[in-house]
Design an enzyme around this catalytic site. Structure first.
Site, mmCIF file in Angstrom:
data_model
loop_
_atom_site.group_PDB
_atom_site.id
_atom_site.type_symbol
_atom_site.label_atom_id
_atom_site.label_comp_id
_atom_site.label_asym_id
_atom_site.label_seq_id
_atom_site.Cartn_x
_atom_site.Cartn_y
_atom_site.Cartn_z
ATOM 1 N N LYS A 118 -13.418 -8.238 -5.959
ATOM 2 C CA LYS A 118 -13.786 -8.555 -4.578
ATOM 3 C C LYS A 118 -15.278 -8.876 -4.544
ATOM 4 O O LYS A 118 -16.119 -8.057 -4.922
ATOM 5 C CB LYS A 118 -13.431 -7.389 -3.658
ATOM 6 C CG LYS A 118 -11.913 -7.187 -3.537
ATOM 7 C CD LYS A 118 -11.591 -6.214 -2.427
ATOM 8 C CE LYS A 118 -10.099 -6.221 -2.098
ATOM 9 N NZ LYS A 118 -9.251 -5.668 -3.175
ATOM 10 N N LYS A 126 0.839 -1.196 0.000
ATOM 11 C CA LYS A 126 0.000 0.000 0.000
ATOM 12 C C LYS A 126 0.880 1.255 0.000
ATOM 13 O O LYS A 126 1.674 1.465 0.927
ATOM 14 C CB LYS A 126 -0.930 -0.003 1.215
ATOM 15 C CG LYS A 126 -1.767 -1.276 1.362
ATOM 16 C CD LYS A 126 -2.514 -1.663 0.100
ATOM 17 C CE LYS A 126 -3.174 -3.017 0.244
ATOM 18 N NZ LYS A 126 -3.750 -3.520 -1.019
HETATM 19 MG MG MG Z 1 -6.591 -2.929 -3.879
#
Ligand code: MG
Length: 368
Positions: free
Chosen positions: A265, A165
């Site tokens: 997702k 990230k």
């Molecule tokens: Mg992602």
């Protein structure tokens, strides 16, 4: 076969370590999961789960699932759980939008359908494909040294692919990306996931300054339109994640050439029923997928693994196991992390179910 009862539990899932993403804007230290059991009049029982990554990551929050289930339950009681598309259409009429609310019911119906057919869920989603599932780690944002410390922990668990990230200050991000790229061993790979924290000007500056790295960059900006603008000015492959919330979003991404990869997702798009449609569109369009969910126990991870296992290589790029981040998992069976690789179970249905004693007292119950 008819759905006769929905039972709902909430489970708190603490993380082993606090997690920051999107340049440090978003913090999570525990997840609030909603687990749903669907009972049928023929004795088969299916399990589903909905678990957003906190309330700030997506337009989704845990209490929203419980409130939404109260709206959806009357619409699905009495339906045949083996007819996933019919159930999904009934939910769409009862509660337009709110895709993440529908995912746990949808997942439980697929579990029952696969049990009724006597096959593992992956065989109902298209058929088990060859090979194991490569797992990728999820590395919280921090300084280059903090990112590398987390990558070392992931390496110790067998991971050879990492989602690091980044996002935030452009100069700091350039340093993060260069440091991590240089530290990758042969056979190891890292994706830079910005979680929509850059403005298009930041993304263009950061990516043009690191154009020699040839690493996948994920969700640099907020919207598909912003990514199209960035796309015209950079050469790196781009992945979309948060901004694909529906089949229509994916269609837009495909027809405009906004990305080469998506993070698919399941909960975010409304469950396996919609995720499967998006998966099939990506197969036709040549878009690779990280197939996973937004969080949750090994129940959600196992459902995602079944969709990934029915997706051929090289389209299935990687899969993420949220439960590797948790101190508690109430589920028995299901997928495991086998030194950075996994596989969908081969027992009928989902092949995972919670320990009911670990779930405690149900918070909601709906009967036909
Ligand atoms: Mg992602």
């Amino acid at each position: 076969m008819r759905i006769t009862r929905l039972t709902v539990w909430t489970v708190e899932l603490p993380l082993k370590r606090p997690y920051s993403l999107s340049g440090g804007r978003l913090h999570v230290d525990r997840l609030d999961s909603t687990i749903v059991r669907v009972d049928s009049d023929e004795g088969l029982t299916g399990w589903g789960e909905g678990c957003p990554w906190g309330s700030t990551y997506l337009p989704a929050f845990a209490r929203g699932i419980r409130a939404g289930l109260e709206e959806l339950a009357p619409a699905v009681l009495g339906l045949d759980p083996r007819r996933a598309d019919v159930v999904h259409r009934a939910m769409a009429v009862a509660l337009p939008g709110h895709p993440y609310v529908k995912s746990p019911i949808d997942m439980a119906c697929w579990d029952i359908a696969a049990q009724a057919a006597g096959v593992p869920l992956c065989d109902l989603l298209g058929g088990r494909t060859a090979g194991r599932l490569r797992l990728h780690s999820s590395i919280p944002s921090g300084t280059p040294a903090e990112l590398m410390a987390e990558i070392d922990l992931a390496r110790a668990e067998g991971y050879t692919m990492h989602s690091a990230k980044v996002g935030g200050d452009v100069d700091a991000d350039i340093e993060r990306m260069r440091t991590l790229d240089a530290e990758m061993a042969p056979g190891e790979d890292v994706t830079f996931d910005c979680n929509r924290s850059w403005l298009p000007a930041d993304a263009i500056a950061a990516l043009n300054a690191t154009s020699d790295l040839n690493r996948l960059v994920e969700q640099p900006c907020e919207t598909i339109e912003q990514h199209l603008h960035v796309r015209r000015h950079v050469g790196q492959p781009l992945a979309l994640d948060e901004s694909v919330q529906s089949y229509g979003d994916m269609l837009q991404a495909v027809t405009t050439g906004a990305c080469e990869v998506i993070g698919l997702k399941i909960g975010r798009v409304g469950g396996l029923t919609v995720a499967r449609r998006i998966r099939d569109l990506c197969l036709e369009a040549g878009v690779a997928m990280n197939i996973e969910d937004t969080g949750g126990s090994s129940l959600q991870a196992t459902a995602a693994a079944h969709l990934a296992q029915s997706t051929p290589e090289p389209f299935r790029r990687a899969t993420w196991l949220c439960f590797d981040h948790l101190t508690f998992d109430p589920v028995e069976g299901g997928v495991t992390n086998d030194a950075g690789w996994s596989a969908a179970p081969d027992t009928p249905g989902l092949g995972a179910q919670p320990d009911v004693d670990a779930l405690g007292t149900p918070v909601l119950q709906f009967d036909l």
